[in-house]
Design a protein around this motif. Structure first.
Motif, PDB file in Angstrom:
ATOM      1  N   ARG A 110       0.610  -1.267   0.020  1.00 25.23           N
ATOM      2  CA  ARG A 110      -0.090   0.211   0.074  1.00 25.23           C
ATOM      3  C   ARG A 110       1.132   1.260   0.052  1.00 25.23           C
ATOM      4  O   ARG A 110       1.799   1.476   0.787  1.00 25.23           O
ATOM      5  N   SER A 111       0.891   1.976  -1.106  1.00 23.38           N
ATOM      6  CA  SER A 111       1.688   3.006  -1.328  1.00 23.38           C
ATOM      7  C   SER A 111       1.046   4.260  -0.428  1.00 23.38           C
ATOM      8  O   SER A 111       0.051   4.757  -0.417  1.00 23.38           O
ATOM      9  N   PRO A 112       2.022   4.709   0.438  1.00 22.22           N
ATOM     10  CA  PRO A 112       1.801   6.043   1.353  1.00 22.22           C
ATOM     11  C   PRO A 112       1.420   7.283   0.491  1.00 22.22           C
ATOM     12  O   PRO A 112       0.731   8.059   0.834  1.00 22.22           O
ATOM     13  N   LEU A 113       2.286   7.238  -0.802  1.00 17.88           N
ATOM     14  CA  LEU A 113       1.909   8.457  -1.651  1.00 17.88           C
ATOM     15  C   LEU A 113       0.454   8.505  -2.352  1.00 17.88           C
ATOM     16  O   LEU A 113      -0.137   9.483  -2.365  1.00 17.88           O
ATOM     17  N   ALA A 114       0.039   7.121  -2.666  1.00 16.79           N
ATOM     18  CA  ALA A 114      -1.295   7.264  -3.230  1.00 16.79           C
ATOM     19  C   ALA A 114      -2.170   7.581  -2.159  1.00 16.79           C
ATOM     20  O   ALA A 114      -3.232   8.150  -2.437  1.00 16.79           O
ATOM     21  N   ASP A 115      -1.969   7.155  -0.967  1.00 16.30           N
ATOM     22  CA  ASP A 115      -2.945   7.333   0.263  1.00 16.30           C
ATOM     23  C   ASP A 115      -2.921   8.818   0.301  1.00 16.30           C
ATOM     24  O   ASP A 115      -4.060   9.478   0.357  1.00 16.30           O
ATOM     25  N   LEU A 116      -1.696   9.687   0.565  1.00 18.55           N
ATOM     26  CA  LEU A 116      -1.718  11.000   0.272  1.00 18.55           C
ATOM     27  C   LEU A 116      -2.447  11.662  -0.534  1.00 18.55           C
ATOM     28  O   LEU A 116      -3.158  12.749  -0.268  1.00 18.55           O
ATOM     29  N   ARG A 127      -6.176  15.008  -2.399  1.00 12.65           N
ATOM     30  CA  ARG A 127      -6.661  15.337  -3.889  1.00 12.65           C
ATOM     31  C   ARG A 127      -5.492  16.106  -4.754  1.00 12.65           C
ATOM     32  O   ARG A 127      -5.848  16.786  -5.689  1.00 12.65           O
ATOM     33  N   LEU A 128      -4.326  16.163  -4.361  1.00 13.93           N
ATOM     34  CA  LEU A 128      -3.291  16.656  -5.034  1.00 13.93           C
ATOM     35  C   LEU A 128      -2.580  15.852  -6.145  1.00 13.93           C
ATOM     36  O   LEU A 128      -2.911  14.317  -5.646  1.00 13.93           O
ATOM     37  N   ARG A 129      -2.129  16.070  -7.023  1.00 10.39           N
ATOM     38  CA  ARG A 129      -1.802  15.012  -8.128  1.00 10.39           C
ATOM     39  C   ARG A 129      -0.097  14.827  -7.767  1.00 10.39           C
ATOM     40  O   ARG A 129       0.879  15.588  -8.041  1.00 10.39           O
TER      41      ARG A 129
END
Lengths: 294, 107
Positions: free
Chosen positions: A205-211, A216-218
């Motif tokens: 589980r990617s923390p960046l994808a969660d972030l 809602r930032l790209r």
């Protein structure tokens, strides 16, 4: 045995939640089925209620998600309280005491692991707070929280072992006390997640994808193999800058930065699979990092 | 409506049928069926996990109540639940209008 009794027995057998929630749920299901049977007959009431295994799985999933989220809140509070207790302990140490190098390294490594694992858990929980989490994700959340709590305890212990002194017992014990409460909460969530099928291999589980889902930032997807050198360099640079700000020599600051870099790589290798950052296999599989968080 | 599609909206539908008056689980299924003209088909047992979620989220509250000589768990909206219904309606109107503009377009 009536159709309703048979159905309720099946439902009871399929449920993994225990205690008051289970008793109340079964009671409400019985009430509903009796009301429906009075209008439509038992067979139709049972059919319209849905397959017992599916209904039980829905309740188990809802309860497990809730426990996972609640235990994350308690974990964040416990790690914060332990940080305050640790700072109080450091400030109450005898003046002029120099901590042995090994305890100092243990302290810094444990503190950073607690911070990172706690942040991973908090971001995952915030990103998934509005949806039912699969059991494997609840189990991963519990692992991240457990890691944060154990590391927070190790931070306090290493600071206490390294620095003799006297301080307020209330402040010093507040962190460990909350740590124990949080550990019980996390273990309950983990136990239920395992009972409903979350005991398999840890998901990535990617923390960046969660972030990205949370803010809602790209945020561009960066896989674990690329993120590690970036994080290692940043951590080493921060360690170097901190040492130089404390008037250390360039050589001393470089040594600290090297230890920091080695610690980051070692922790990533040792704890990465438990924290859902990469999977232990013949090759590192980080392909699912690019998938959006659920 | 397909069951899977329906499940995704169950929480907000339950909040909506609780807007008028409190009710127990079976009453809520009847309100859903009545207000949807029988179009919304979801296993009735799914209501209870959904009500559990909503209660834990602080959107509904419940208590045991006796009527006709039987005890039933009665659910009612909280203040947060009422706000959630209004928000949900706004979101749904915006979403359905956008879908209508696309699907209803003949161009």
């Amino acid at each position: 045995m009536s159709a309703i009794d048979a159905y309720l027995r099946e439902l009871e057998g399929a449920l993994r939640v225990r205690g008051r929630t289970r008793r109340r749920f079964l009671r409400e299901c019985r009430d509903h089925l009796l009301d429906a049977a009075a209008e439509r007959g038992q067979a139709e009431a049972v059919r319209a209620f849905g397959p017992a295994a599916d209904i039980a799985a829905e309740l188990d999933g809802a309860v497990a998600t809730r426990r996972g989220l609640r235990s994350t809140v308690v974990t964040v509070a416990a790690v914060s309280a332990t940080a305050i207790s640790t700072l109080a302990l450091i400030h109450s140490s005898s003046p002029g005491t120099d901590a042995p190098a090994l305890w100092a390294i243990a302290f810094f490594v444990a503190a950073q692991v607690a911070g990172v694992a706690g942040a991973l858990g908090a971001v995952q929980a915030l990103a998934a707070r509005r949806a039912a989490m699969p059991p494997a994700d609840v189990a991963l959340l519990a692992r991240r929280n457990t890691c944060a709590l154990v590391a927070a305890g190790a931070t306090l212990f290493s600071a206490g072992a390294a620095l003799p002194g006297h301080g307020s017992a209330m402040v010093l014990l507040a962190g460990p006390a909350l740590l124990c409460v949080a550990l019980v909460s996390v273990l309950r969530a983990r136990s239920l997640a395992r009972r409903i099928g979350g005991s398999g291999p840890s998901p990535i589980r990617s923390p960046l994808a969660d972030l990205a889902a949370l803010t809602r930032l790209r945020i561009p997807p960066v896989d674990a193999a690329r993120l590690l050198p970036i994080v290692t360099c940043l951590a080493a640079a921060a360690a170097f800058a901190r040492d130089r700000a404390e008037h250390a020599t360039v050589g001393g600051a470089l040594a600290t930065a090297s230890i920091e870099a080695a610690a980051v790589v070692a922790c990533f290798a040792a704890l990465g699979p438990r924290l859902g950052l990469w999977r232990r296999a013949s090759s590192v599989d980080t392909s699912s990092w690019n998938k959006p968080a659920k | 409506m397909p069951t899977d599609l329906m499940r995704g909206h169950l929480d907000r539908l339950l909040l909506a049928v609780l807007t008028g008056a409190p009710g127990h689980g079976y009453e809520l299924t009847q309100r859903l069926a009545l207000r949807s003209g029988g179009e919304l088909d979801v296993p009735e047992g799914s209501l209870y996990p959904a009500l559990h979620r909503l209660e834990r989220a602080g959107l509904v509250e419940s208590s045991w109540s006796s009527s006709d000589g039987r005890r039933r768990r009665v659910y009612r909206l909280t203040r947060s639940g009422r706000r959630a219904v209004s928000e949900s309606r706004r979101e749904w109107h915006a979403f359905s209008a956008a879908v209508e503009r696309v699907l209803g377009s003949t161009a």
